[in-house]
Design a protein around this motif. Structure first.
Motif, PDB file in Angstrom:
ATOM      1  N   PRO A  37       0.799  -1.208   0.000  1.00  0.00           N
ATOM      2  CA  PRO A  37       0.000   0.000   0.000  1.00  0.00           C
ATOM      3  C   PRO A  37       0.836   1.265   0.000  1.00  0.00           C
ATOM      4  CG  PRO A  37       0.204  -0.786   2.259  1.00  0.00           C
ATOM      5  CD  PRO A  37       0.914  -1.786   1.368  1.00  0.00           C
ATOM      6  N   ALA A  38       0.153   2.355  -0.441  1.00  0.00           N
ATOM      7  CA  ALA A  38       0.612   3.710  -0.140  1.00  0.00           C
ATOM      8  C   ALA A  38      -0.526   4.362   0.629  1.00  0.00           C
ATOM      9  CB  ALA A  38       0.938   4.458  -1.423  1.00  0.00           C
ATOM     10  N   PHE A  39      -0.261   5.529   1.136  1.00  0.00           N
ATOM     11  CA  PHE A  39      -1.222   6.135   2.066  1.00  0.00           C
ATOM     12  C   PHE A  39      -1.146   7.643   1.962  1.00  0.00           C
ATOM     13  CE2 PHE A  39      -2.265   7.524   6.484  1.00  0.00           C
ATOM     14  CZ  PHE A  39      -3.540   6.974   6.575  1.00  0.00           C
ATOM     15  N   LYS A  40      -2.310   8.281   2.095  1.00  0.00           N
ATOM     16  CA  LYS A  40      -2.336   9.752   2.134  1.00  0.00           C
ATOM     17  C   LYS A  40      -3.076  10.194   3.380  1.00  0.00           C
ATOM     18  CE  LYS A  40      -2.685  10.406  -2.884  1.00  0.00           C
ATOM     19  NZ  LYS A  40      -3.592  10.791  -3.953  1.00  0.00           N
ATOM     20  N   ASP A  41      -2.508  11.163   4.041  1.00  0.00           N
ATOM     21  CA  ASP A  41      -3.194  11.840   5.147  1.00  0.00           C
ATOM     22  C   ASP A  41      -3.176  13.315   4.757  1.00  0.00           C
ATOM     23  OD1 ASP A  41      -4.122  12.937   7.456  1.00  0.00           O
ATOM     24  OD2 ASP A  41      -2.665  11.998   8.797  1.00  0.00           O
ATOM     25  N   GLY A  42      -4.255  13.748   4.110  1.00  0.00           N
ATOM     26  CA  GLY A  42      -4.247  15.094   3.536  1.00  0.00           C
ATOM     27  C   GLY A  42      -3.195  15.163   2.450  1.00  0.00           C
ATOM     28  N   ASP A  43      -2.263  16.114   2.566  1.00  0.00           N
ATOM     29  CA  ASP A  43      -1.235  16.215   1.526  1.00  0.00           C
ATOM     30  C   ASP A  43       0.056  15.490   1.919  1.00  0.00           C
ATOM     31  OD1 ASP A  43      -0.410  17.903   3.465  1.00  0.00           O
ATOM     32  OD2 ASP A  43      -0.452  19.733   2.242  1.00  0.00           O
ATOM     33  N   ARG A  44       0.007  14.747   3.023  1.00  0.00           N
ATOM     34  CA  ARG A  44       1.173  13.940   3.408  1.00  0.00           C
ATOM     35  C   ARG A  44       1.027  12.530   2.846  1.00  0.00           C
ATOM     36  NH1 ARG A  44       1.767  15.603   9.769  1.00  0.00           N
ATOM     37  NH2 ARG A  44       2.571  17.684   9.350  1.00  0.00           N
ATOM     38  N   THR A  45       2.111  11.996   2.313  1.00  0.00           N
ATOM     39  CA  THR A  45       2.023  10.645   1.758  1.00  0.00           C
ATOM     40  C   THR A  45       3.060   9.728   2.394  1.00  0.00           C
ATOM     41  OG1 THR A  45       3.594  11.080  -0.031  1.00  0.00           O
ATOM     42  CG2 THR A  45       1.278  11.561  -0.479  1.00  0.00           C
ATOM     43  N   LEU A  46       2.729   8.448   2.420  1.00  0.00           N
ATOM     44  CA  LEU A  46       3.612   7.421   2.985  1.00  0.00           C
ATOM     45  C   LEU A  46       3.456   6.148   2.172  1.00  0.00           C
ATOM     46  CD1 LEU A  46       2.747   7.695   6.792  1.00  0.00           C
ATOM     47  CD2 LEU A  46       4.959   8.259   5.755  1.00  0.00           C
ATOM     48  N   CYS A  47       4.397   5.236   2.337  1.00  0.00           N
ATOM     49  CA  CYS A  47       4.215   3.895   1.780  1.00  0.00           C
ATOM     50  C   CYS A  47       4.822   2.886   2.735  1.00  0.00           C
ATOM     51  CB  CYS A  47       4.833   3.768   0.388  1.00  0.00           C
ATOM     52  SG  CYS A  47       6.573   4.180   0.347  1.00  0.00           S
ATOM     53  N   ASP A  48       4.546   1.614   2.494  1.00  0.00           N
ATOM     54  CA  ASP A  48       4.965   0.460   3.282  1.00  0.00           C
ATOM     55  C   ASP A  48       3.999   0.265   4.466  1.00  0.00           C
ATOM     56  OD1 ASP A  48       7.599  -1.450   3.759  1.00  0.00           O
ATOM     57  OD2 ASP A  48       6.490  -0.979   5.576  1.00  0.00           O
ATOM     58  N   SER A  49       3.411  -0.934   4.517  1.00  0.00           N
ATOM     59  CA  SER A  49       2.367  -1.190   5.526  1.00  0.00           C
ATOM     60  C   SER A  49       2.870  -0.989   6.954  1.00  0.00           C
ATOM     61  CB  SER A  49       1.811  -2.609   5.363  1.00  0.00           C
ATOM     62  OG  SER A  49       2.808  -3.582   5.607  1.00  0.00           O
ATOM     63  N   SER A  50       4.095  -1.422   7.237  1.00  0.00           N
ATOM     64  CA  SER A  50       4.596  -1.296   8.622  1.00  0.00           C
ATOM     65  C   SER A  50       4.808   0.172   8.973  1.00  0.00           C
ATOM     66  CB  SER A  50       5.907  -2.070   8.794  1.00  0.00           C
ATOM     67  OG  SER A  50       5.704  -3.417   8.463  1.00  0.00           O
ATOM     68  N   VAL A  51       5.311   0.923   8.006  1.00  0.00           N
ATOM     69  CA  VAL A  51       5.528   2.360   8.224  1.00  0.00           C
ATOM     70  C   VAL A  51       4.184   3.071   8.423  1.00  0.00           C
ATOM     71  CG1 VAL A  51       6.331   4.477   7.105  1.00  0.00           C
ATOM     72  CG2 VAL A  51       7.708   2.389   6.957  1.00  0.00           C
ATOM     73  N   ILE A  52       3.229   2.713   7.592  1.00  0.00           N
ATOM     74  CA  ILE A  52       1.913   3.360   7.679  1.00  0.00           C
ATOM     75  C   ILE A  52       1.264   3.053   9.038  1.00  0.00           C
ATOM     76  CG2 ILE A  52      -0.406   3.464   6.680  1.00  0.00           C
ATOM     77  CD1 ILE A  52       1.019   2.627   3.951  1.00  0.00           C
ATOM     78  N   CYS A  53       1.338   1.788   9.463  1.00  0.00           N
ATOM     79  CA  CYS A  53       0.724   1.422  10.760  1.00  0.00           C
ATOM     80  C   CYS A  53       1.433   2.141  11.909  1.00  0.00           C
ATOM     81  CB  CYS A  53       0.767  -0.090  10.970  1.00  0.00           C
ATOM     82  SG  CYS A  53      -0.362  -0.980   9.871  1.00  0.00           S
ATOM     83  N   ALA A  54       2.755   2.255  11.822  1.00  0.00           N
ATOM     84  CA  ALA A  54       3.504   2.955  12.873  1.00  0.00           C
ATOM     85  C   ALA A  54       3.104   4.432  12.912  1.00  0.00           C
ATOM     86  CB  ALA A  54       5.003   2.797  12.634  1.00  0.00           C
ATOM     87  N   TYR A  55       2.909   4.994  11.739  1.00  0.00           N
ATOM     88  CA  TYR A  55       2.462   6.403  11.662  1.00  0.00           C
ATOM     89  C   TYR A  55       1.080   6.560  12.290  1.00  0.00           C
ATOM     90  CZ  TYR A  55       0.512  10.634   9.560  1.00  0.00           C
ATOM     91  OH  TYR A  55      -0.114  11.839   9.363  1.00  0.00           O
ATOM     92  N   LEU A  56       0.175   5.652  11.931  1.00  0.00           N
ATOM     93  CA  LEU A  56      -1.191   5.752  12.464  1.00  0.00           C
ATOM     94  C   LEU A  56      -1.185   5.721  13.984  1.00  0.00           C
ATOM     95  CD1 LEU A  56      -3.133   3.385  10.022  1.00  0.00           C
ATOM     96  CD2 LEU A  56      -3.252   5.892  10.141  1.00  0.00           C
ATOM     97  N   GLU A  57      -0.286   4.905  14.543  1.00  0.00           N
ATOM     98  CA  GLU A  57      -0.221   4.783  16.000  1.00  0.00           C
ATOM     99  C   GLU A  57       0.174   6.107  16.662  1.00  0.00           C
ATOM    100  OE1 GLU A  57      -1.246   2.309  17.638  1.00  0.00           O
ATOM    101  OE2 GLU A  57      -0.297   2.352  19.606  1.00  0.00           O
ATOM    102  N   LYS A  58       1.137   6.782  16.067  1.00  0.00           N
ATOM    103  CA  LYS A  58       1.574   8.078  16.625  1.00  0.00           C
ATOM    104  C   LYS A  58       0.519   9.149  16.391  1.00  0.00           C
ATOM    105  CE  LYS A  58       5.954   7.414  17.946  1.00  0.00           C
ATOM    106  NZ  LYS A  58       6.349   7.592  19.337  1.00  0.00           N
TER     107      LYS A  58
END
Ligand SMILES: N[C@@H](CCC(=O)N[C@@H](CS)C(=O)NCC(=O)O)C(=O)O
Length: 226
Positions: free
Chosen positions: A52-73
């Protein structure tokens, strides 16, 4: 809030992120990007071209582990990572064990040849020998890894600590793909793991995705009899 998950629902990594979002009670849009025919500019968001990739508004991320870690914070409640340092590291390990251990066996040997290729070819049956190879890999190579999970779980409800964590989400998310392909850890051989999967797959966060994906990817799940 405008959260977007990019990546088709058949990906176990996309599923991991979508379950984490659901467990945190977050609404999101789902854009089922096909990594093999991505939209123009996809590599600007996901430089390796993966989902996956991911967008939070105009911020973007990729990699499921990175995205989940971001969501936690970003959205700490409910917590999906243990607070104890050792439990935290053990949860990360179980996640890595699934992502780096099970997926490379199940993806190319089971899900791709038995589900994805037939689907993409318009319903042709799996290639000769594919079923046999899948069963052999599941029993001989995945089997010991499933045995490790069985032992790690022991008599506990959760893989780490006393509540749902990223470890449980990873185990559940990654083992949906073999389920779609007609393979589940045998009840007799892995009773604790299988009981865990029954429980976690019936949580609304998982059930919604499994129900959504089964008509597309999971016709072979009817082959699971034990
Ligand atoms: N470490 C990555 C792995 C992602 C990954 O391998 N995704 C697969 C789909 S399940 C993919 O995009 N494959 C296409 C490719 O490798 O080009 C994560 O956790 O998100």
């Amino acid at each position: 809030m405008s959260l977007v998950v990019l990546g088709g629902g058949g990906s176990p990594f996309v599923r991991k992120v979508r379950v984490a979002l659901a467990e945190k009670g977050l609404d999101y849009q789902h854009d089922p990007v096909n990594p093999f025919a991505p939209p123009a500019g996809y590599r600007d968001i996901s430089p390796l071209g993966k989902i996956p990739a991911f967008k939070d508004g105009d911020r973007t991320l990729c990699d499921s582990s990175v995205i989940c870690a971001y969501l936690e914070k970003r959205y700490p409640t409910p917590a999906l990572y243990p607070s104890d340092p050792y439990d935290y590291a053990r949860a990360l390990w179980v996640e890595e064990f699934m992502d780096g251990g099970l997926v490379p066996l199940v993806g190319p040997n089971i899900f791709l040849p038995l589900v994805l290729k037939p689907l993409l070819s318009g319903g042709k049956p799996p290639e000769p020998g594919a079923e046999e190879n899948a069963r052999k890999v599941w029993n001989e190579q995945a089997g010991p890894l499933l045995g490790y999970l069985e032992n790690q779980l022991g008599d506990n409800d959760w893989f780490v600590g006393d509540r749902l964590s990223i470890a449980d989400i990873a185990v559940g998310a990654i083992l949906v793909n073999p389920r779609h392909a007609g393979f589940a850890p045998e009840r007799k051989r892995f009773p604790k793991l299988r009981g865990f999967l029954d429980r976690i797959w019936s949580r609304p966060s998982f059930k919604k995705l499994i129900d959504e994906d089964t008509p597309v990817f999971g016709k072979r799940s009817a082959l699971i009899t034990d």
